[in-house]
Structure formats: structure tokens, C-alpha cells
Scaffold this motif. Structure first.
Motif, PDB file in Angstrom:
ATOM      1  N   ALA A  55      -4.552   3.694  -0.677  1.00 58.11           N
ATOM      2  CA  ALA A  55      -3.559   2.996  -1.051  1.00 58.11           C
ATOM      3  C   ALA A  55      -3.711   3.482  -2.852  1.00 58.11           C
ATOM      4  O   ALA A  55      -1.836   3.116  -2.885  1.00 58.11           O
ATOM      5  CB  ALA A  55      -3.995   1.890  -1.018  1.00 58.11           C
ATOM      6  N   SER A  59       2.166   7.326  -4.305  1.00 55.95           N
ATOM      7  CA  SER A  59       3.278   6.249  -4.466  1.00 55.95           C
ATOM      8  C   SER A  59       4.764   7.188  -3.514  1.00 55.95           C
ATOM      9  O   SER A  59       6.207   6.205  -3.642  1.00 55.95           O
ATOM     10  CB  SER A  59       3.695   5.738  -5.384  1.00 55.95           C
ATOM     11  OG  SER A  59       3.801   6.965  -6.672  1.00 55.95           O
ATOM     12  N   ALA A  62       6.207   4.846  -0.797  1.00 51.23           N
ATOM     13  CA  ALA A  62       6.930   3.267  -1.763  1.00 51.23           C
ATOM     14  C   ALA A  62       8.109   3.642  -1.810  1.00 51.23           C
ATOM     15  O   ALA A  62       9.177   2.529  -1.551  1.00 51.23           O
ATOM     16  CB  ALA A  62       5.619   2.640  -2.211  1.00 51.23           C
ATOM     17  N   GLN A 192       1.454   1.696   1.211  1.00 48.05           N
ATOM     18  CA  GLN A 192       2.656   1.405   0.352  1.00 48.05           C
ATOM     19  C   GLN A 192       4.161   1.208   0.885  1.00 48.05           C
ATOM     20  O   GLN A 192       4.648   1.100   0.143  1.00 48.05           O
ATOM     21  CB  GLN A 192       2.974   3.295   0.080  1.00 48.05           C
ATOM     22  CG  GLN A 192       1.752   4.470  -0.576  1.00 48.05           C
ATOM     23  CD  GLN A 192       2.109   5.286  -1.031  1.00 48.05           C
ATOM     24  OE1 GLN A 192       3.480   5.783  -1.314  1.00 48.05           O
ATOM     25  NE2 GLN A 192       2.028   6.588  -0.889  1.00 48.05           N
ATOM     26  N   LYS A 193       3.740   1.132   1.939  1.00 50.31           N
ATOM     27  CA  LYS A 193       5.442   0.298   2.946  1.00 50.31           C
ATOM     28  C   LYS A 193       5.271  -1.211   2.316  1.00 50.31           C
ATOM     29  O   LYS A 193       6.653  -1.081   1.558  1.00 50.31           O
ATOM     30  CB  LYS A 193       5.013   0.821   4.676  1.00 50.31           C
ATOM     31  CG  LYS A 193       5.162   2.002   4.942  1.00 50.31           C
ATOM     32  CD  LYS A 193       4.950   2.448   6.380  1.00 50.31           C
ATOM     33  CE  LYS A 193       4.617   3.864   6.809  1.00 50.31           C
ATOM     34  NZ  LYS A 193       3.997   4.156   7.797  1.00 50.31           N
ATOM     35  N   MET A 195       4.009  -2.152  -0.727  1.00 51.29           N
ATOM     36  CA  MET A 195       3.842  -2.406  -1.673  1.00 51.29           C
ATOM     37  C   MET A 195       5.640  -1.955  -2.140  1.00 51.29           C
ATOM     38  O   MET A 195       6.454  -2.566  -3.175  1.00 51.29           O
ATOM     39  CB  MET A 195       3.388  -0.740  -2.447  1.00 51.29           C
ATOM     40  CG  MET A 195       1.793  -0.840  -2.770  1.00 51.29           C
ATOM     41  SD  MET A 195       1.265   0.710  -3.425  1.00 51.29           S
ATOM     42  CE  MET A 195      -0.449   0.779  -2.907  1.00 51.29           C
ATOM     43  N   LYS A 219      -0.334  -2.906  -5.781  1.00 52.79           N
ATOM     44  CA  LYS A 219      -1.261  -1.809  -5.656  1.00 52.79           C
ATOM     45  C   LYS A 219      -3.409  -2.628  -5.287  1.00 52.79           C
ATOM     46  O   LYS A 219      -2.764  -2.373  -3.691  1.00 52.79           O
ATOM     47  CB  LYS A 219      -1.584  -0.094  -6.294  1.00 52.79           C
ATOM     48  CG  LYS A 219      -0.535   0.066  -6.312  1.00 52.79           C
ATOM     49  CD  LYS A 219      -1.047   1.216  -7.340  1.00 52.79           C
ATOM     50  CE  LYS A 219       0.066   2.096  -7.990  1.00 52.79           C
ATOM     51  NZ  LYS A 219      -0.480   3.704  -8.078  1.00 52.79           N
ATOM     52  N   LYS A 272       6.744  12.850   1.863  1.00 56.06           N
ATOM     53  CA  LYS A 272       7.251  11.409   1.077  1.00 56.06           C
ATOM     54  C   LYS A 272       8.052  10.098   2.376  1.00 56.06           C
ATOM     55  O   LYS A 272       8.623   9.627   2.069  1.00 56.06           O
ATOM     56  CB  LYS A 272       8.368  11.052  -0.047  1.00 56.06           C
ATOM     57  CG  LYS A 272       7.479  11.408  -0.940  1.00 56.06           C
ATOM     58  CD  LYS A 272       8.066  11.424  -2.859  1.00 56.06           C
ATOM     59  CE  LYS A 272       7.868  12.486  -3.907  1.00 56.06           C
ATOM     60  NZ  LYS A 272       7.606  13.425  -3.312  1.00 56.06           N
TER      61      LYS A 272
END
Length: 332
Positions: A55, A59, A62, A192-193, A195, A219, A272
Motif C-alpha cells: 500500500a 500513488s 489512487a 490505492q483504489k 485511498m 495510507k 497507473k
């Protein structure tokens, strides 16, 4: 009211992460448990730790979730849309978990966001949905299938003269590494999803602006909830992935996990793109299994799984749209 709505939305987002964890724990460990490389509890503990670590590795995903799929809705209506999106994703996760169907938590979330946005009159960024969700949804399973087949073929050729018992023992040990890589990739992608959703809630409430770094507490909270969910374990789905598609041996398990982990890291860092860990590992298992002989894969089970993939986004979107209707009537 605004602060209360923000707190409730964040709590629901964290609960979604928890359901994501137990729904998708099978992705990381089903192969190593079914080949007896790891005991179920040891595998879950390892996956939980690796999810936690993963995690914090990036980023990019996210950012795609928070900025690239729907226009940021404003005020209490915006918070209602986000809340409804999460409800749609959670309900679909629980339904598919109950039936032991390895569907995508990620696509449940994206479907929920699109459905709630449409119901709430917020603009959907269709180019972003197409580029970052729909195209990867079709490409990643094909890549997983082909790559799994090629990796397994290479392993069979490299170890063609090896003692079968020694080779299996070696691959059992190697599977602890490949399963860890798979869990690390799952943490990188799926924590991240959530987040991204929490950041969106903070932007709507005026506590953050896009471009600010993701707060450390966000996070940590997302990573911890994903890990706790993973440790809870989704045994129903594990049986489907580990046994029902094909009976795996350690070299096959290693090949499937290595393929899955490689695809998840590549898509997270290079594109990404928030791909589904479920799609990737399931298709890799099918590709690996097909090296034995094509009919070694139980294609009937595979067909049901793939059908579940296609209905996940629209189903979650419909649930989210209904949830928004209820929220709108009751609170907005």
C-alpha cells in the motif's frame, strides 16, 4: 452535518477495503495453499503483511481513481454520490463472495462510482473510464492467459531433465516468494483504489485539494483495513481459484503467481491503471493450466467466472444508483 457525512463516507470506504481484502485474499494465496506450499493461516498472515507493505509503494492508481473517472461532485450531494458508489461496490462484493465467485472488487468500485455519478447528475469522464478501466479489463486477462502459458512452457522446458520430486520441492519453496510478490502487488493496486476515494471525500469536504500528497493517515488506514480483511480470508473464493479451475501443482502455482505479480506491478507503475487482481490471477491460472492440455482447465467454471466479470460493473452501477436514490430522498 458536513463533517458527519465525511466521517461516515470514510468509514464506509474503509469497510469497502475490508471486504476487498477478504474477497481478494484468494488472489494472493489460493495457488500456494492448494499446492500445500503454505498452510492457510501462514499464507494469510504473509499476504496481510505484504498487502500492508504494498500500500505504501506508490500513488499513481489512487490519482487515477480520485481524478480520472468522474468529475468531483460538490457539497453534500457529492458526499452522497461517493457514499452510494461505495454501497454499490460493497453489496456486489458480498453477493459474489457468498456465491464463491472471484469477481473484481475494483470493477465493483468503478461501476459504483459511474452508477452513482449518473444518478446524481455528475459528469462521468468517459475517456478515463475507457482508457483506465474498460480497455485494461479486456487486455489484462488476455495478457495473463498468454503470459501464464508462456511462463509455464518456459519452466517445463528449463526443468525438463530435473528430478520431478526435487523440482516440486524447490517450487514449493519458491512459491512462498511468488505468493508474497502477488500479495505485494495486490496491496499496491487495491489499497490505492480506496485511498483515491478517501482523497475525493476530503476534496469534496474542503479538507484537501488535488495535488496535495495523500495524507499518511489515509495510507495507513486503507492499508491496515485491507490487511485485516485479507487475514479474515475468503475461503469460498479460495476453493474456486485453488481447486475448481484446475488442480495445480507447485511449478504451476509459481508460474501463475509470478505472472500475476509482474502484470500488477507493470500496470501500476507504467500505466497507473487500476487493473483487477482477480482478472489477472484467474486468467494466469487458466493459461498455466492449458499447458497440461487444453481440457485440463474446467472451462465451464472459467466461463461462469468470466461472465461474472462482465456483469460486475453494470450490476454495481445499478445498486449504487438505487442507493443514491434512497440517500437523495432521505438526506439531501
Amino acid at each position: 452535518m458536513d463533517t458527519f457525512a465525511l466521517v461516515v463516507t470514510i468509514l464506509v470506504a474503509l469497510f469497502f477495503t475490508y471486504t476487498n481484502g477478504f474477497h481478494d485474499s484468494a488472489n494472493a494465496i489460493a495457488t500456494s495453499v492448494s499446492t500445500r506450499a503454505l498452510t492457510p493461516r501462514a499464507a494469510l498472515a504473509m499476504a496481510a503483511v505484504m498487502n500492508l507493505a504494498g500500500a505504501f509503494l506508490g500513488s499513481g492508481v489512487a490519482k487515477t481513481v480520485s481524478e480520472g473517472l468522474i468529475e468531483t461532485p460538490q457539497g453534500s450531494k457529492g458526499m452522497g454520490i461517493l457514499f452510494a458508489a461505495l454501497v454499490g461496490a460493497i453489496v456486489w462484493n458480498l453477493i459474489t463472495w457468498y456465491f464463491g465467485l472471484p469477481s473484481s472488487s475494483s470493477h465493483a468500485l468503478f461501476g459504483g462510482m459511474v452508477g452513482a455519478a449518473l444518478a446524481g447528475g455528475t459528469e462521468v469522464i468517459w475517456n478515463g473510464v475507457l482508457d483506465k478501466v474498460v480497455i485494461p479489463m479486456f487486455i489484462s486477462p488476455v495478457v495473463g492467459l498468454i503470459a501464464g502459458y508462456l511462463v509455464m512452457t518456459a519452466i517445463m522446458w528449463i526443468f525438463r531433465r530435473a528430478n520431478p520430486h526435487k523440482a516440486k520441492r524447490g517450487f514449493r519453496i519458491a512459491q512462498t516468494v511468488s505468493a508474497a510478490g502477488m500479495a505485494l502487488g495486490h496491496g499496491l493496486q487495491d489499497a490505492q483504489k480506496t485511498m483515491g476515494v478517501v482523497v475525493m471525500a476530503l476534496v469534496i469536504s474542503g479538507h484537501e485539494t488535488y495535488g496535495d500528497p495523500i495524507p499518511v493517515w489515509v495510507k495507513i488506514a486503507c492499508a491496515v483495513m485491507l490487511s485485516l480483511g485479507t487475514y479474515a480470508g475468503g475461503w469460498r473464493i479460495m476453493r474456486t481459484l485453488g481447486r475448481k479451475i484446475i488442480e495445480l501443482d507447485p511449478p504451476q502455482g509459481f508460474a501463475a503467481e509470478t505472472t500475476g505479480a509482474a502484470i500488477m506491478f507493470t500496470t501500476a507503475y507504467l500505466f497507473k491503471a487500476p487493473v483487477s487482481t482477480t482478472h489477472v490471477i484467474t486468467s494466469a491460472i487458466m493459461g498455466v493450466g492449458a499447458t497440461k492440455r487444453v481440457n485440463a482447465v474446467r472451462w465451464g467454471v472459467a466461463k461462469n467466472i468470466i461472465l461474472g466479470w462482465f456483469i460486475t460493473m453494470p450490476a454495481a452501477a445499478i445498486v449504487a444508483a438505487c442507493a443514491y436514490g434512497i440517500v437523495n430522498l432521505a438526506f439531501l
